[in-house]
Design a protein around this motif. Sequence first.
Motif, PDB file in Angstrom:
ATOM      1  N   ALA A 254       0.971   8.610   1.794  1.00 45.62           N
ATOM      2  CA  ALA A 254      -0.005   8.260   2.830  1.00 45.62           C
ATOM      3  C   ALA A 254       0.641   8.285   4.218  1.00 45.62           C
TER       4      ALA A 254
ATOM      5  N   ASN B  98      -5.777   5.202   6.752  1.00 46.74           N
ATOM      6  CA  ASN B  98      -4.313   5.016   6.841  1.00 46.74           C
ATOM      7  C   ASN B  98      -3.890   4.565   8.240  1.00 46.74           C
TER       8      ASN B  98
ATOM      9  N   VAL C 244       0.663   6.784   7.143  1.00 47.03           N
ATOM     10  CA  VAL C 244       0.195   5.564   7.793  1.00 47.03           C
ATOM     11  C   VAL C 244       0.597   5.535   9.271  1.00 47.03           C
TER      12      VAL C 244
ATOM     13  N   GLU D 207      -6.935   1.715   3.859  1.00 52.40           N
ATOM     14  CA  GLU D 207      -7.159   2.507   2.652  1.00 52.40           C
ATOM     15  C   GLU D 207      -7.903   3.817   2.922  1.00 52.40           C
TER      16      GLU D 207
ATOM     17  N   TYR E 113       0.822  -1.204   0.000  1.00 51.22           N
ATOM     18  CA  TYR E 113       0.000   0.000   0.000  1.00 51.22           C
ATOM     19  C   TYR E 113       0.858   1.258   0.000  1.00 51.22           C
ATOM     20  N   THR E 114       1.889   1.300   0.841  1.00 50.50           N
ATOM     21  CA  THR E 114       2.729   2.505   0.920  1.00 50.50           C
ATOM     22  C   THR E 114       3.567   2.691  -0.341  1.00 50.50           C
TER      23      THR E 114
END
Length: 391
Positions: free
Chosen positions: A33, A350, A35, A347, A26-27
């Motif tokens: 993002a 985060n 997170v 998503e 994802y990152t």
Amino acid sequence: MNINSNYQNVKDSYLFSTIARKVNEYTAAHPEAPVIRLGIGDVTLPLCPAVIDAMHKAVDEMSTKEGFHGYGPEQGYGFLKESIQKYYASYGVALDADEIFVSDGAKSDVGNILDLFSADNVVLVPDPVYPVYVDTNIMAGRKIIYMNANEENGFLPLPDASVSCDLIYLCSPNNPTGAAYDRAALKQWVDYAKAQDAVILYDAAYEAFITEDVPRSIFEIEGAKDCAIEFCSFSKTAGFTGTRCGYTIVPLALKDGLLNKMWLRRQTTKFNGVPYIVQRGAAAVFTEEGMAQIQENLSYYKENAKILASALDELGIWYTGGKNSPYIWLKCPNGMESWEFFDYLLENANVVGTPGAGFGENGKNFFRLTAFGDRAKTIEAVERIKKLLSK
């Protein structure tokens, strides 16, 4: 040459490895993002000053011929064992020094203790459960029976006299659910184990987080020394996750001392002991200064747990944990399954947590959040969660 084919029955991907992979993917796709990770239960505050001072002094000792320490006793130095004795005595548990075995952590000992038991022993574990309990027994080829921990029993299952077993895993306060057994419930487990001629493997790694009147040690329960082995750790108590030190209590009363002798033989054969410098740091935890300092750190994490719990109360989400544990075990909203909620939270907010499905079938609709994070990030994560789930 033949391999241990039981390893083929262990899931290929460990829970936290899967989480790390999904977060990294994802990152990589969203490098911007912000997170926040409330998943893996690693501490974030540094070792307390008393521990650091003791370790510095030990390093200085090691630089002199007179103070140098080579191989130490595999079961731990006397000064640390004495400190552990006094700590247990502070809440009414008397231990013999020969019952205490210092190690590099509770996780290692929980797996290694199985060397003492036959592969044909039947193992009883809760579902959901810390994966190491299950995986190490699968690796050895043992039969595993699951006790049903669920929302109805507060994730604190009690023994069923109709179920026969030889080894019983209990963790209180529990990882992953944060739930803690009271004295009456633990007495039921002790009585059951004695009736079964079984041994309880009791994980007390989170005992330092207890704030209510529940046992810190199973040995607070009458008869427990006849049927239980206890594992504990400095990892969460004093931030030793990267320093590695824990201890296991094998009572001399258990099986007439046989398991104590076997564990000593196992450790002197397969383990060379925890480094002197680390043990000096661990002993400093139990000094008056050390206890005051680690309580500051523990209070920090406990306040994080309150912040998380308060947000769930506000949202009307069911959960256990938080009061006696650094973990919050929440029911996924809107009937989501845990990996679905993991993706949704990552998503859209985060924020990273731990899917309950990774701990067993009964965790598939539940989710674990940890209070071990930074305060500001915990508050920010809570605001994001509240904003997302209030829609």
